[in-house]
Design a protein around this motif. Structure first.
Motif, PDB file in Angstrom:
ATOM      1  N   TYR A   8       0.820  -1.214   0.000  1.00  0.00           N
ATOM      2  CA  TYR A   8       0.000   0.000   0.000  1.00  0.00           C
ATOM      3  C   TYR A   8       0.854   1.265   0.000  1.00  0.00           C
ATOM      4  O   TYR A   8       1.891   1.344   0.628  1.00  0.00           O
ATOM      5  CB  TYR A   8      -0.989  -0.001   1.173  1.00  0.00           C
ATOM      6  N   GLN A  66      -5.805  -0.433   3.069  1.00  0.00           N
ATOM      7  CA  GLN A  66      -5.029   0.802   2.986  1.00  0.00           C
ATOM      8  C   GLN A  66      -4.956   1.345   1.560  1.00  0.00           C
ATOM      9  O   GLN A  66      -4.870   2.548   1.349  1.00  0.00           O
ATOM     10  CB  GLN A  66      -3.612   0.557   3.517  1.00  0.00           C
ATOM     11  N   ASN A  86       1.461   5.465   0.429  1.00  0.00           N
ATOM     12  CA  ASN A  86       1.124   6.525   1.381  1.00  0.00           C
ATOM     13  C   ASN A  86       0.442   7.652   0.619  1.00  0.00           C
ATOM     14  O   ASN A  86       1.079   8.420  -0.092  1.00  0.00           O
ATOM     15  CB  ASN A  86       2.390   7.034   2.074  1.00  0.00           C
ATOM     16  N   LYS A 122     -11.761   3.414  -0.363  1.00  0.00           N
ATOM     17  CA  LYS A 122     -11.544   2.825   0.961  1.00  0.00           C
ATOM     18  C   LYS A 122     -12.840   2.812   1.763  1.00  0.00           C
ATOM     19  O   LYS A 122     -13.155   1.822   2.443  1.00  0.00           O
ATOM     20  CB  LYS A 122     -10.466   3.609   1.711  1.00  0.00           C
TER      21      LYS A 122
END
Length: 256
Positions: free
Chosen positions: A123, A154, A125, A142
């Motif tokens: 995943y 994530q 950021n 999400k």
């Protein structure tokens, strides 16, 4: 004498540029694992890239005469590995445009080696300076995935994934052929009856030229992805209703 356990990388590609050469070369500098490359009906002007990579050691090239989608590109690679390379116990799938770093690919592989039935997700950021459409899209996704699948992923759109052999085999039953194939993977993995361990590990966030080279079609592919989720939700609701009806009948005829 038993065969040595191996792992492999799979790269689906559609009209790649020379970043694909860099991706393959970088992996081969750090790893001796086989690379399965799929040409998903790419244009003639990109064929020199495939012809170059085809000459590399431990690269297996699969070709489609027309573009039929990411899922349809991955499934033949899964099947080839399962039928012809039976010592390969798992694979790492990655994109062809350089958005996944080699160190992260190797970390995915190392995590994959620890479990027999697993889906490993890398995943990104999304708090960094990323394209606005990707930031908004991932956060909306999400929320929807959490509401329907019951798990807070994530990164719902990550293409960097590790699949064990057993999970690869399950994925061959998925009917979807484009980007919604990866959504089907998630809905399959969260089903408790499948007993699949899900692991998420952080990876470097890389966007090449604002993610302008993606073959993702926002309207069409998003519709297909959310249709998969709605179908999963409808199936879950139907199961609950069926269980409730069975309970009422049992109550009526067993304790009446």
């Amino acid at each position: 004498m038993t065969n040595k356990v191996e792992y492999a990388f799979i790269i689906p590609a559609y009209n790649p540029d020379e970043k694909l050469l860099e991706v393959v070369q970088s992996i081969q500098q750090k790893s001796n694992n086989k690379i399965f490359l799929i040409d998903d009906g790419s244009k003639e002007e990109t064929q020199y890239i495939f012809k170059t990579i085809e000459r590399y050691k431990d690269v297996i090239l699969l070709r489609h005469s027309v573009n039929i989608g990411k899922g349809a590109a991955l499934k033949p690679a899964f099947n080839k590995i399962l039928t012809e390379y039976k010592n390969i116990e798992g694979v790492v799938t990655l994109d062809s445009d350089g958005q996944h770093s080699t160190p992260d690919c190797l970390r995915m592989l190392a995590e994959l080696e620890k479990y027999s039935t697993v889906l490993v997700l890398g995943y990104r950021n999304f708090s960094k300076d990323i394209p606005l459409k990707s930031y908004i899209g991932n956060n909306i996704s999400k929320f929807i995935y959490k509401a329907i699948l019951g798990r807070n992923f994530q990164d719902t759109q990550t293409g960097l994934r590790g699949l064990s052999k057993s999970f690869m085999k399950r994925c061959l039953s998925i009917k979807s052929n484009r980007f919604e194939f990866e959504t089907e993977q998630l809905s399959m993995a969260v089903n408790p009856s499948n007993n699949i361990k899900i692991i998420e590990i952080p990876i470097k966030t890389i966007y090449i030229e604002g993610n302008s080279n993606t073959s993702f079609r926002p309207l069409v592919d998003s519709f297909k992805i959310y249709f998969v989720l709605l179908r999963y939700a409808a199936s879950s609701i139907l199961t609950v209703i069926t269980d409730f009806i069975v309970f009422l009948f049992a109550l009526q005829f067993g304790y009446g």
